[in-house]
Design a protein around this motif. Structure first.
Motif, PDB file in Angstrom:
ATOM      1  N   TYR A  79       4.188 -13.370  58.639  1.00  0.00           N
ATOM      2  CA  TYR A  79       4.338 -13.271  60.164  1.00  0.00           C
ATOM      3  C   TYR A  79       5.009 -12.097  60.383  1.00  0.00           C
ATOM      4  O   TYR A  79       4.442 -11.312  61.216  1.00  0.00           O
ATOM      5  N   GLN A  80       6.221 -11.666  59.964  1.00  0.00           N
ATOM      6  CA  GLN A  80       7.123 -10.610  60.051  1.00  0.00           C
ATOM      7  C   GLN A  80       6.391  -9.358  59.676  1.00  0.00           C
ATOM      8  O   GLN A  80       6.654  -8.253  60.328  1.00  0.00           O
ATOM      9  N   PHE A  81       5.849  -9.512  58.409  1.00  0.00           N
ATOM     10  CA  PHE A  81       5.141  -8.321  57.950  1.00  0.00           C
ATOM     11  C   PHE A  81       3.879  -8.056  58.970  1.00  0.00           C
ATOM     12  O   PHE A  81       3.801  -6.678  59.315  1.00  0.00           O
ATOM     13  N   ILE A  82       3.179  -8.694  59.195  1.00  0.00           N
ATOM     14  CA  ILE A  82       1.922  -8.609  60.118  1.00  0.00           C
ATOM     15  C   ILE A  82       2.323  -8.003  61.498  1.00  0.00           C
ATOM     16  O   ILE A  82       1.961  -7.065  61.838  1.00  0.00           O
ATOM     17  N   LYS A  83       3.449  -8.858  62.336  1.00  0.00           N
ATOM     18  CA  LYS A  83       3.510  -8.399  63.379  1.00  0.00           C
ATOM     19  C   LYS A  83       4.690  -7.434  63.858  1.00  0.00           C
ATOM     20  O   LYS A  83       4.501  -6.351  64.443  1.00  0.00           O
ATOM     21  N   ASN A  84       5.777  -7.351  62.905  1.00  0.00           N
ATOM     22  CA  ASN A  84       6.691  -6.198  62.801  1.00  0.00           C
ATOM     23  C   ASN A  84       6.803  -5.293  61.644  1.00  0.00           C
ATOM     24  O   ASN A  84       7.818  -4.397  61.745  1.00  0.00           O
ATOM     25  N   ASN A  85       6.092  -5.093  60.699  1.00  0.00           N
ATOM     26  CA  ASN A  85       6.030  -4.323  59.652  1.00  0.00           C
ATOM     27  C   ASN A  85       7.366  -4.224  58.930  1.00  0.00           C
ATOM     28  O   ASN A  85       7.662  -3.313  58.454  1.00  0.00           O
ATOM     29  N   ALA A  86       7.720  -5.793  58.813  1.00  0.00           N
ATOM     30  CA  ALA A  86       9.157  -5.916  58.253  1.00  0.00           C
ATOM     31  C   ALA A  86       8.875  -6.777  56.981  1.00  0.00           C
ATOM     32  O   ALA A  86       8.230  -7.747  57.072  1.00  0.00           O
ATOM     33  N   ILE A  87       9.862  -6.555  56.057  1.00  0.00           N
ATOM     34  CA  ILE A  87       9.553  -7.448  54.849  1.00  0.00           C
ATOM     35  C   ILE A  87      11.062  -8.575  54.902  1.00  0.00           C
ATOM     36  O   ILE A  87      12.118  -8.179  55.159  1.00  0.00           O
ATOM     37  N   ARG A  88      10.743  -9.883  55.188  1.00  0.00           N
ATOM     38  CA  ARG A  88      11.619 -10.697  55.126  1.00  0.00           C
ATOM     39  C   ARG A  88      11.290 -11.683  53.842  1.00  0.00           C
ATOM     40  O   ARG A  88      10.308 -12.250  53.880  1.00  0.00           O
ATOM     41  N   VAL A  89      12.338 -11.912  52.976  1.00  0.00           N
ATOM     42  CA  VAL A  89      12.262 -12.731  51.696  1.00  0.00           C
ATOM     43  C   VAL A  89      13.425 -13.597  51.843  1.00  0.00           C
ATOM     44  O   VAL A  89      14.595 -13.108  52.237  1.00  0.00           O
ATOM     45  N   ALA A  90      13.179 -14.862  51.467  1.00  0.00           N
ATOM     46  CA  ALA A  90      14.110 -15.846  51.458  1.00  0.00           C
ATOM     47  C   ALA A  90      15.192 -15.582  50.048  1.00  0.00           C
ATOM     48  O   ALA A  90      16.456 -15.611  50.264  1.00  0.00           O
ATOM     49  N   SER A  91      14.315 -15.304  48.864  1.00  0.00           N
ATOM     50  CA  SER A  91      15.343 -14.987  47.694  1.00  0.00           C
ATOM     51  C   SER A  91      14.570 -14.209  46.802  1.00  0.00           C
ATOM     52  O   SER A  91      13.113 -14.022  46.642  1.00  0.00           O
ATOM     53  N   LEU A  92      15.130 -13.338  45.857  1.00  0.00           N
ATOM     54  CA  LEU A  92      14.520 -12.440  44.955  1.00  0.00           C
ATOM     55  C   LEU A  92      15.290 -12.879  43.553  1.00  0.00           C
ATOM     56  O   LEU A  92      16.577 -12.544  43.685  1.00  0.00           O
ATOM     57  N   LYS A  93      14.734 -13.379  42.579  1.00  0.00           N
ATOM     58  CA  LYS A  93      15.358 -13.709  41.240  1.00  0.00           C
ATOM     59  C   LYS A  93      14.719 -13.003  40.123  1.00  0.00           C
ATOM     60  O   LYS A  93      13.437 -12.704  39.837  1.00  0.00           O
ATOM     61  N   ALA A  94      15.509 -11.949  39.261  1.00  0.00           N
ATOM     62  CA  ALA A  94      15.056 -11.394  38.039  1.00  0.00           C
ATOM     63  C   ALA A  94      15.863 -11.984  36.889  1.00  0.00           C
ATOM     64  O   ALA A  94      17.072 -12.048  36.848  1.00  0.00           O
ATOM     65  N   THR A  95      14.922 -12.618  36.086  1.00  0.00           N
ATOM     66  CA  THR A  95      15.631 -13.313  34.802  1.00  0.00           C
ATOM     67  C   THR A  95      15.537 -12.463  33.541  1.00  0.00           C
ATOM     68  O   THR A  95      14.571 -12.046  33.247  1.00  0.00           O
ATOM     69  N   ASN A  96      16.634 -12.232  32.733  1.00  0.00           N
ATOM     70  CA  ASN A  96      16.583 -11.408  31.704  1.00  0.00           C
ATOM     71  C   ASN A  96      16.158 -10.224  31.719  1.00  0.00           C
ATOM     72  O   ASN A  96      15.458  -9.601  30.871  1.00  0.00           O
ATOM     73  N   PRO A  97      16.565  -9.367  32.451  1.00  0.00           N
ATOM     74  CA  PRO A  97      16.007  -7.971  32.808  1.00  0.00           C
ATOM     75  C   PRO A  97      16.968  -7.069  31.447  1.00  0.00           C
ATOM     76  O   PRO A  97      18.090  -7.464  31.245  1.00  0.00           O
ATOM     77  N   LYS A  98      16.115  -6.123  31.233  1.00  0.00           N
ATOM     78  CA  LYS A  98      16.873  -5.139  30.048  1.00  0.00           C
ATOM     79  C   LYS A  98      16.483  -3.778  30.626  1.00  0.00           C
ATOM     80  O   LYS A  98      15.276  -3.293  30.993  1.00  0.00           O
ATOM     81  N   ILE A  99      17.374  -2.956  30.304  1.00  0.00           N
ATOM     82  CA  ILE A  99      17.315  -1.566  30.431  1.00  0.00           C
ATOM     83  C   ILE A  99      17.500  -0.741  29.403  1.00  0.00           C
ATOM     84  O   ILE A  99      18.716  -0.800  28.757  1.00  0.00           O
ATOM     85  N   ASN A 100      16.773  -0.083  28.781  1.00  0.00           N
ATOM     86  CA  ASN A 100      16.704   0.672  27.593  1.00  0.00           C
ATOM     87  C   ASN A 100      16.413   2.315  27.716  1.00  0.00           C
ATOM     88  O   ASN A 100      15.479   2.480  28.666  1.00  0.00           O
ATOM     89  N   GLY A 101      16.802   3.315  26.880  1.00  0.00           N
ATOM     90  CA  GLY A 101      16.399   4.477  26.794  1.00  0.00           C
ATOM     91  C   GLY A 101      17.554   5.662  27.263  1.00  0.00           C
ATOM     92  O   GLY A 101      18.564   5.211  26.823  1.00  0.00           O
ATOM     93  N   LYS A 102      16.971   6.510  27.826  1.00  0.00           N
ATOM     94  CA  LYS A 102      17.837   7.599  28.169  1.00  0.00           C
ATOM     95  C   LYS A 102      17.804   8.039  29.677  1.00  0.00           C
ATOM     96  O   LYS A 102      16.761   8.356  29.995  1.00  0.00           O
ATOM     97  N   VAL A 103      18.841   8.350  30.231  1.00  0.00           N
ATOM     98  CA  VAL A 103      18.921   8.788  31.576  1.00  0.00           C
ATOM     99  C   VAL A 103      18.725  10.456  31.500  1.00  0.00           C
ATOM    100  O   VAL A 103      19.566  11.165  30.871  1.00  0.00           O
ATOM    101  N   ILE A 104      17.598  10.836  32.166  1.00  0.00           N
ATOM    102  CA  ILE A 104      17.593  12.431  32.165  1.00  0.00           C
ATOM    103  C   ILE A 104      18.012  12.916  33.489  1.00  0.00           C
ATOM    104  O   ILE A 104      17.505  12.419  34.646  1.00  0.00           O
ATOM    105  N   LYS A 105      18.671  13.843  33.129  1.00  0.00           N
ATOM    106  CA  LYS A 105      19.219  14.576  34.529  1.00  0.00           C
ATOM    107  C   LYS A 105      18.100  15.237  35.240  1.00  0.00           C
ATOM    108  O   LYS A 105      17.354  16.023  34.825  1.00  0.00           O
TER     109      LYS A 105
END
Length: 490
Positions: A79-105
């Motif tokens: 409803y919020q997305f259609i009427k107001n172009n707004a994103i309303r979310v009750a919860s967001l959960k990420a389980t066992n994320p991993k970040i690997n590699g190299k940060v490039i400037k």
């Protein structure tokens, strides 16, 4: 009978519409993820509840790889997305994320965002469960975290982009297990655990660790610089607040540093002292790019060791401050603060045997950087004095200083004050490189020592001592002591 048929037909239509809408939304989500080059193995959706679940999510950005075992989005408001172009979310959960590699400037300038291009986003709760990080920073130094657990409540993105912190929240909780990173060619920092809950932050076993030994580290610096070793058993920050009103501000009612071991080693035989200005602490606090207000900071049960290698062939001079305790109140750089003075009270055992007491005050807002430092040092033996002077200056002192009181006032340029010293059987020996006493020179030195200075109380003043602005405040303080001792002896 007809009613039953109509009901069955109606249910069939609802199920069909739901299936079509479900497939439509799945395709929309799939197309969006594909456009962002995000892959996954499975997607499931509940249209009525507004739930979306992604399994085995994968994203590669430059030289970084992001993997997430599961992402769960619950309570999406269509409803919020259609009427107001707004994103309303009750919860967001990420389980066992991993970040690997190299940060490039990235030297490309950041894109500027207009107000209309910013997403109106609100999330009731964000959960990061067991994030692992193992990357190389753009300087090729490693950054590793064994586990991060993170919770944010009532997250809201700032659609105006008017603040340096572009979001707000009602509460944050976090725990980090074992973080380690290298920040220079010869130093790294790590800790075993960090927890943040109800505005209280604690860090266990914080360490700054040398990666090179005392002989090697000098090859990795371009100018005279200390090799630092630090260990703190516990750091606790109570009622921590990071806010932004007119300016970003950091505040805390109390900070505790427990059992800090602080070791500095300087090899001053090869490289020149850097010809760079060193500001006094009042100016350093005043010039911070943010407001700071720490009501009280305590350092307890700690030790400071300073070693300086000055003359080749000699050992390093040593200064040890055991049982170091300090209380610093009103660390505040706001211009409208009620209490002007920052006050530090320090006690320690110098060289394990001589009690030291210091009271040091300064006003951060004072642009002349006025300060006052006073106190006393008691029961100083010749052994304690010679442990630093003999290796660094080939000077040995015999005798005893029963007590020494000091009181100095100054600013960024000049200082004045007084020194009272009570000597007993005191004399000076100047040694050559082979450590043999230079008899004639030592005799001449002691000849010019006042009779009262060998046995008894001497009171002297230090007038207009100019500060070397390439040296630290503590060097400035020592020069006042040194000048006072010189006047009391010669």
């Amino acid at each position: 009978m007809k009613k039953k048929r109509y009901l069955m037909l109606f249910l069939f239509m609802i199920i069909s519409i739901y299936a079509v809408a479900d497939n439509y939304l799945k395709d929309k989500v799939a197309d969006y993820l594909k456009s962002k080059e995000i892959s996954y193995t499975n997607i499931s959706m509940n249209l009525f509840l507004g739930n979306i679940t992604l399994n085995t999510v994968f994203k590669e950005k430059d030289s970084l790889i992001f993997k997430v075992e599961k992402i769960e989005v619950k309570g999406v408001s269509y409803y919020q997305f259609i009427k107001n172009n707004a994103i309303r979310v009750a919860s967001l959960k990420a389980t066992n994320p991993k970040i690997n590699g190299k940060v490039i400037k990235n030297d490309k300038p950041l894109k500027s965002f207009s107000k209309d291009s910013v997403v109106d986003l609100e999330i009731g709760a964000i959960y990061i469960d067991n994030l692992k990080i193992d990357v190389l920073k753009n300087n090729n130094f490693p950054f590793k975290v064994k586990s991060i657990n993170f919770k944010v409540e009532n997250f809201k993105l700032d659609s105006t982009l008017s603040k340096s912190i572009p979001f707000s929240y009602s509460n944050i909780e976090s725990s980090i297990t074992y973080l380690e990173t290298q920040y220079s060619k010869f130093q790294k920092v790590k800790f075993s655990k960090l927890t943040f809950k109800e505005r209280n932050l604690s860090i266990d076993s914080l360490e700054i660790v040398p990666l090179k030994n005392k002989k090697e580290y000098i090859r990795f610096v371009s100018e005279e610089k200390e090799l630092l070793t630090l260990f703190s058993k516990k750091i606790i920050i109570n009622d921590l607040k990071i806010e932004e009103k007119e300016k970003l501000s950091f505040s805390s009612k109390h900070i505790l540093l427990d059992e800090v071991f602080f070791n500095l080693y300087l090899d001053a035989t090869l490289l020149e002292h850097p010809n760079k200005r060193k500001d006094l602490y009042s100016k350093k606090l005043r010039d911070l790019p943010f407001n700071i207000n720490v009501e009280k900071l305590n350092i307890v049960n700690s030790q400071l060791v300073y070693k300086e290698y000055t003359i080749k062939g000699n050992k390093a001079g040593v200064l040890i401050f055991d049982d170091l305790n300090a209380e610093i109140v009103n660390i505040n750089n706001k211009t409208n603060k009620k209490t002007k003075l920052t006050t530090a009270k320090i006690t320690s055992q110098f060289m394990k045997a001589s009690p030291l007491e210091i009271i040091w005050t300064f006003d951060v807002a004072n642009k002349n950087d006025n300060f006052r430092i006073r106190g006393g040092l008691f029961h100083i033996t010749s052994k304690n004095m010679s442990s630093f002077l003999l290796p660094t200056m080939n000077v040995k002192m015999d005798g005893f200083i029963d007590k020494m009181f000091f009181d100095f006032e100054g600013n960024d340029s000049v200082s004045n004050g007084k020194l009272d010293v009570d000597f007993k059987n005191f004399n000076i020996k100047i040694l050559d490189k082979e450590k043999d006493k230079k008899t004639v020179l030592s005799w001449l030195v002691n000849l010019f020592i006042k009779d009262s200075s060998k046995n008894g109380l001497v009171k002297v003043t230090v007038d207009n001592l100019e500060r070397d602005k390439t040296r630290s405040f503590w060097n400035y303080f020592w020069k006042n002591i040194e000048k006072g001792l010189e006047k009391s002896l010669i």
